[in-house]
Design a protein around this motif. Structure first.
Motif, PDB file in Angstrom:
ATOM      1  N   UNK A  53       0.825  -1.202   0.000  1.00 42.43           N
ATOM      2  CA  UNK A  53       0.000   0.000   0.000  1.00 42.43           C
ATOM      3  C   UNK A  53       0.863   1.258   0.000  1.00 42.43           C
ATOM      4  N   UNK A  54       1.969   1.247   0.757  1.00 44.10           N
ATOM      5  CA  UNK A  54       2.863   2.406   0.775  1.00 44.10           C
ATOM      6  C   UNK A  54       3.448   2.642  -0.617  1.00 44.10           C
ATOM      7  N   UNK A  55       3.764   1.546  -1.304  1.00 42.98           N
ATOM      8  CA  UNK A  55       4.295   1.669  -2.660  1.00 42.98           C
ATOM      9  C   UNK A  55       3.248   2.254  -3.597  1.00 42.98           C
ATOM     10  N   UNK A 500      14.060   2.419   0.881  1.00 43.12           N
ATOM     11  CA  UNK A 500      13.598   3.315  -0.176  1.00 43.12           C
ATOM     12  C   UNK A 500      13.102   2.559  -1.407  1.00 43.12           C
ATOM     13  N   UNK A 501      13.028   1.227  -1.304  1.00 42.91           N
ATOM     14  CA  UNK A 501      12.528   0.392  -2.401  1.00 42.91           C
ATOM     15  C   UNK A 501      11.309  -0.376  -1.898  1.00 42.91           C
ATOM     16  N   UNK A 502      10.184  -0.211  -2.595  1.00 41.57           N
ATOM     17  CA  UNK A 502       8.926  -0.821  -2.169  1.00 41.57           C
ATOM     18  C   UNK A 502       8.367  -1.686  -3.295  1.00 41.57           C
ATOM     19  N   UNK A 503       7.790  -2.842  -2.920  1.00 38.31           N
ATOM     20  CA  UNK A 503       7.235  -3.773  -3.907  1.00 38.31           C
ATOM     21  C   UNK A 503       5.712  -3.767  -3.808  1.00 38.31           C
ATOM     22  N   UNK A 504       5.055  -3.600  -4.936  1.00 36.18           N
ATOM     23  CA  UNK A 504       3.595  -3.629  -4.964  1.00 36.18           C
ATOM     24  C   UNK A 504       3.140  -4.405  -6.197  1.00 36.18           C
ATOM     25  N   UNK A 505       1.909  -4.173  -6.641  1.00 37.88           N
ATOM     26  CA  UNK A 505       1.319  -4.973  -7.701  1.00 37.88           C
ATOM     27  C   UNK A 505       0.307  -5.938  -7.094  1.00 37.88           C
ATOM     28  N   UNK A 506      -0.538  -6.534  -7.930  1.00 39.75           N
ATOM     29  CA  UNK A 506      -1.595  -7.409  -7.429  1.00 39.75           C
ATOM     30  C   UNK A 506      -1.040  -8.570  -6.618  1.00 39.75           C
ATOM     31  N   UNK A 507       0.064  -9.153  -7.064  1.00 37.26           N
ATOM     32  CA  UNK A 507       0.636 -10.300  -6.367  1.00 37.26           C
ATOM     33  C   UNK A 507       1.162  -9.902  -4.993  1.00 37.26           C
ATOM     34  N   UNK A 508       1.892  -8.783  -4.922  1.00 43.96           N
ATOM     35  CA  UNK A 508       2.418  -8.311  -3.638  1.00 43.96           C
ATOM     36  C   UNK A 508       1.280  -7.901  -2.706  1.00 43.96           C
ATOM     37  N   UNK A 509       0.240  -7.263  -3.263  1.00 44.59           N
ATOM     38  CA  UNK A 509      -0.918  -6.895  -2.456  1.00 44.59           C
ATOM     39  C   UNK A 509      -1.583  -8.136  -1.869  1.00 44.59           C
ATOM     40  N   UNK A 510      -1.659  -9.186  -2.670  1.00 44.86           N
ATOM     41  CA  UNK A 510      -2.248 -10.444  -2.225  1.00 44.86           C
ATOM     42  C   UNK A 510      -1.466 -11.014  -1.047  1.00 44.86           C
ATOM     43  N   UNK A 512       0.573  -9.411   1.054  1.00 48.64           N
ATOM     44  CA  UNK A 512       0.440  -8.552   2.228  1.00 48.64           C
ATOM     45  C   UNK A 512      -0.951  -8.652   2.840  1.00 48.64           C
ATOM     46  N   UNK A 513      -1.963  -8.788   1.979  1.00 51.55           N
ATOM     47  CA  UNK A 513      -3.339  -8.910   2.461  1.00 51.55           C
ATOM     48  C   UNK A 513      -3.507 -10.186   3.283  1.00 51.55           C
ATOM     49  N   UNK A 514      -3.002 -11.297   2.753  1.00 59.93           N
ATOM     50  CA  UNK A 514      -3.106 -12.575   3.471  1.00 59.93           C
ATOM     51  C   UNK A 514      -2.388 -12.509   4.816  1.00 59.93           C
ATOM     52  N   UNK A 515      -1.212 -11.878   4.816  1.00 55.93           N
ATOM     53  CA  UNK A 515      -0.466 -11.769   6.070  1.00 55.93           C
ATOM     54  C   UNK A 515      -1.206 -10.904   7.083  1.00 55.93           C
ATOM     55  N   UNK A 516      -1.811  -9.840   6.601  1.00 58.30           N
ATOM     56  CA  UNK A 516      -2.548  -8.949   7.502  1.00 58.30           C
ATOM     57  C   UNK A 516      -3.759  -9.657   8.088  1.00 58.30           C
ATOM     58  N   UNK A 517      -4.425 -10.460   7.264  1.00 56.83           N
ATOM     59  CA  UNK A 517      -5.576 -11.211   7.755  1.00 56.83           C
ATOM     60  C   UNK A 517      -5.148 -12.226   8.813  1.00 56.83           C
ATOM     61  N   UNK A 518      -4.032 -12.897   8.569  1.00 55.41           N
ATOM     62  CA  UNK A 518      -3.529 -13.862   9.552  1.00 55.41           C
ATOM     63  C   UNK A 518      -3.165 -13.177  10.864  1.00 55.41           C
ATOM     64  N   UNK A 519      -2.506 -12.018  10.772  1.00 59.28           N
ATOM     65  CA  UNK A 519      -2.090 -11.297  11.975  1.00 59.28           C
ATOM     66  C   UNK A 519      -3.289 -10.784  12.771  1.00 59.28           C
ATOM     67  N   UNK A 520      -4.389 -10.471  12.059  1.00 54.41           N
ATOM     68  CA  UNK A 520      -5.553  -9.884  12.732  1.00 54.41           C
ATOM     69  C   UNK A 520      -6.490 -10.928  13.330  1.00 54.41           C
ATOM     70  N   UNK A 521      -6.341 -12.192  12.944  1.00 51.56           N
ATOM     71  CA  UNK A 521      -7.304 -13.211  13.358  1.00 51.56           C
ATOM     72  C   UNK A 521      -7.369 -13.385  14.872  1.00 51.56           C
TER      73      UNK A 521
END
Length: 732
Positions: A53-55, A500-510, A512-521
């Motif tokens: 998201x930052x990227x 200063x280097x950030x990775x994004x795109x649909x795959x990276x978002x996927x 990060x999203x999965x990790x965030x969901x796991x962390x929030x469970x």
């Protein structure tokens, strides 16, 4: 609580015309708002606090317009075996398609010629035309979509295989006939339960009114609040199910009060005061579970939860006000024909009518409760081991966000996806976008660092912005987007480069999203289960009963996840449920199921165990209280569960994979929780605990306010009022 709701029910009964008029006016107002509001769009998707998201935010800041959320499309061309798309005849067809697209719609921003943008595979067999639009997929006109389809169809018949992919073809999820079938099944169950078309129609009518108000309000506010196109569907799914259930319990209790010889207004007041109290607390558990989704800190999920919670609140308010009002209009027709004849025959004698009054004749609930009490250990073991076995596939849960590769092979989007994978490599459909916050030297250094890693198929030169203080690098993985190898590549790039280097795109978002969901469970479970535990402790004035309720829920939800994995990930019985393509389970599915199923599971806990608690506090032994609770509630709880299963199952027929999966997951979760946990494991545990089930420390008993769900205070209020309230019983 019970006394207040008793007065509310009687007041709604007396002023039924005014109450009905107010709800109809609210429905009309919401309908007008929905009809005049702009159409819902695709909700903006963001994951605050993640690198992807930052990227994306940095991309929007340094490359204005590059991160725009306009729709995109790809028309993929494949030459016959032994031929190339660069052959003059085939090249002419592709160029004709490019020209047709450019003049096909004023919503198009750009159409990229594959021969000038190097969008041709190395072997020359495949090429693609990229189309960018000014607006998102939901805002595209039918004419624009039709122009895109026609461009592909016209090229198809000229010697090339042509398929169209991308989100430009995305439309609102189609409503399946299964939803209507679900409501029809609910109606049949209600008719069988009540033996009266009027009594069966009341829950359906009020649920439809509640859902109409809720969904229309969501539609009216969709653009303002950025709610997204699927929010109203999920709100309808949950609101319809709980709306029918809550009305069902109050109508059932009203009939039971009539069976005890009370007049209609008094019966409506008592039904609202007793069953209505259970409805309030059951609704609160659902609202807590849905609103609690906010802790995940994903705006889209938070909005979905709040919208669905609002629909549940409306369902509770309708059950407490509109149902008593409609009962006033229904009169004796709320009873079945045989019951009405019995009531007429025994008028003036307080004759009991209906199934509810036949306490001397054991019904199915009574016989089952007695069986469980005799063999609690056997029932407990069978229930726990059975759900445990179904839960086993959950250990193999793989999560991801769906793309065109998850669609059925019968769709053009999926075939275009496969053609691109064959022509350009498996990772082509999931490129990584690396954003460098620095000058060209930093960007070139980053390219060199990435090329030293494994797992990439192509790394483009850095593309700087106009100011020269940022750059973009595209990395194409060797493997498919959802593979472990691609996930490792994302982590490797992040590890080999600086902050200063950030990775994004649909795959990276996927990822990060999965990790965030796991962390929030875990925090989500702690919040929701903790609040609901306190609420149930308040309702049942017990420590062990809420603990047992929470543990039973965890068992049913894990079993439901196991069933979802078996069907949607492994493909077991997939054809039976219309699953054409297996794949990872959507990342939001586990936490969304936890939230919704927990709220619904507590519904049955409250409705069933409240009657047991009521019997226990009035002097019955623990075993007798269990039997009494089942005698009064088992039939209605069974009907409510079947209705909810039917409603959720109806959404399995939706074309949207997310809605289909959620409908299936919620349906099997209700099946497991209502019939295995609440109907088998709960009475078995209560039978084993005996008096200890209702134990509450004295210090806690003094601290907790008495909400009087059992209606003990209501009985004292009514008995104390005596004939003083009779003059107020003015019927409109």
């Amino acid at each position: 609580m019970a006394t207040f709701l008793y007065k509310l029910g009687r007041s709604a009964f007396r002023r039924r015309r005014l109450v009905a008029l107010l709800w109809v006016a609210l429905l009309a107002l919401a309908g007008v708002g929905a009809a005049t509001a702009p159409a819902a769009t695709s909700s903006s998707f963001s994951i605050p606090g993640t690198e992807a998201q930052r990227a994306f935010d940095l991309l929007e800041e340094r490359f204005p317009g590059a991160g725009a959320d306009g729709a995109t499309a790809r028309i993929v061309f494949k030459a016959p075996e032994g031929r190339k798309v660069t052959d003059p005849a085939h090249k002419a067809v592709v160029e004709e398609t490019v020209a047709a697209l450019k003049s096909g719609s004023d919503q198009i921003v750009s159409v990229a010629d594959p021969y000038t943008t190097q969008a041709v595979s190395q072997n020359g067999s495949t090429a693609y035309v990229s189309v960018a639009y000014k607006v998102n997929a939901m805002e595209l006109t039918d004419g624009t979509r039709e122009a895109l389809k026609q461009a592909g169809e016209q090229a198809q018949g000229k010697g090339l295989t042509v398929e169209v992919g991308g989100d430009a073809l995305q439309t609102m999820p189609e409503t399946g006939a299964g939803e209507i079938v679900g409501v029809v099944i609910a109606g049949i169950v209600l008719v069988i339960t009540f033996g009266s078309l009027v009594a069966a129609g009341l829950p359906l009518l009020t649920a439809i009114i509640g859902v109409g108000i809720g969904v229309s309000s969501i539609t009216a506010l969709a653009n303002v609040l950025d709610l997204g196109s699927t929010t109203s569907t999920l709100a309808m799914m949950i609101g319809l199910a709980v709306g029918i259930d809550y009305a069902l319990f109050i109508v059932s209790r009203y009939r039971a009060e009539l069976a005890e010889g009370r007049d209609k207004e008094e019966a409506a007041g008592r039904a609202t005061g007793t069953a209505g109290s259970a409805v309030v607390f059951a609704g609160l558990t659902v609202v807590i579970a849905l609103v609690g989704l906010a802790v995940v800190n994903i705006p889209m999920l938070t909005k979905m939860g709040f919208a669905a919670a609002g629909t549940v609140v409306i369902a509770v308010l309708i059950a407490l006000t509109l149902i008593p009002a409609l009962l006033g209009f229904a009169g004796d027709k709320v009873l079945g024909r045989k019951q009405r004849k019995g009531a007429e025959a025994g008028a003036g004698e307080g004759a009991a009518t209906g199934e509810e009054a036949k306490e001397g004749k054991p019904n199915g609930g009574t016989r089952w409760a007695r069986f469980v009490i005799r063999r609690p250990v056997l029932v407990l073991l069978v229930g726990v081991l059975g759900l445990g076995a179904i839960a086993v596939p959950a250990a193999s849960l793989e999560m991801g966000l769906p793309d065109d590769g998850a669609k059925p092979v019968s769709t053009s989007e999926r075939r275009a996806y496969d053609m691109l994978s064959d022509g350009f490599g498996p990772g082509f459909n999931g490129p990584l976008l690396v954003v460098v916050d620095g000058d060209k030297a930093t960007a070139d250094k980053t390219v060199s660092a990435i090329k030293k890693l494994e797992g990439w198929a192509a790394v483009t030169p850095a593309t700087p912005n106009k100011a020269g203080d940022a750059a973009m690098i595209t990395v194409v993985p060797k493997d498919r987007p959802s593979s472990v190898a691609t996930e490792n590549l994302v982590h490797d790039i992040r590890g080999a480069t600086g902050d200063d280097v950030l990775v994004t795109g649909a795959t990276a978002m996927n990822i990060d999203f999965s990790q965030k969901m796991n962390d929030a469970l875990v925090p989500y479970l702690a919040l929701v289960v903790g609040l609901a535990f306190l609420l149930l402790t308040l309702v049942f004035r017990s420590v062990l009963v809420p603990l047992k309720a929470a543990l039973g829920f965890l068992l049913s939800v894990v079993a439901a996840l196991g069933a979802v994995v078996a069907v949607f990930q492994w493909g077991w019985l997939g054809s039976l449920f219309g699953v054409e393509q297996t794949g990872p389970i959507m990342s939001m599915m586990p936490i969304f199921m936890v939230g919704v199923v927990f709220g619904l599971a507590m519904d049955y806990e409250v409705f069933l165990v409240t009657r047991m608690r009521e019997a226990y506090v009035h002097g019955e032994r623990p075993g007798e209280a269990i039997v009494t609770g089942f005698r009064h509630s088992a039939r209605v709880v069974t009907a409510a569960a079947v209705i909810m299963i039917a409603v959720f199952s109806g959404f399995i027929g939706m074309t949207d994979q997310m809605i289909k999966m959620i409908g299936f997951g919620l349906a099997v979760a209700v099946l497991f929780d209502a019939f295995v946990v609440r109907m088998a494991i709960v009475p078995a545990v209560l039978a084993l605990l005996g008096h200890k089930a209702w134990w509450l420390p004295k210090w806690l008993d003094r601290l907790l306010p008495n909400v009087d769900v059992e209606g003990e205070g209501l009985a004292k209020h009514v008995d104390g009022a005596g004939s003083e309230e009779k003059p107020d019983l003015v019927k409109v």
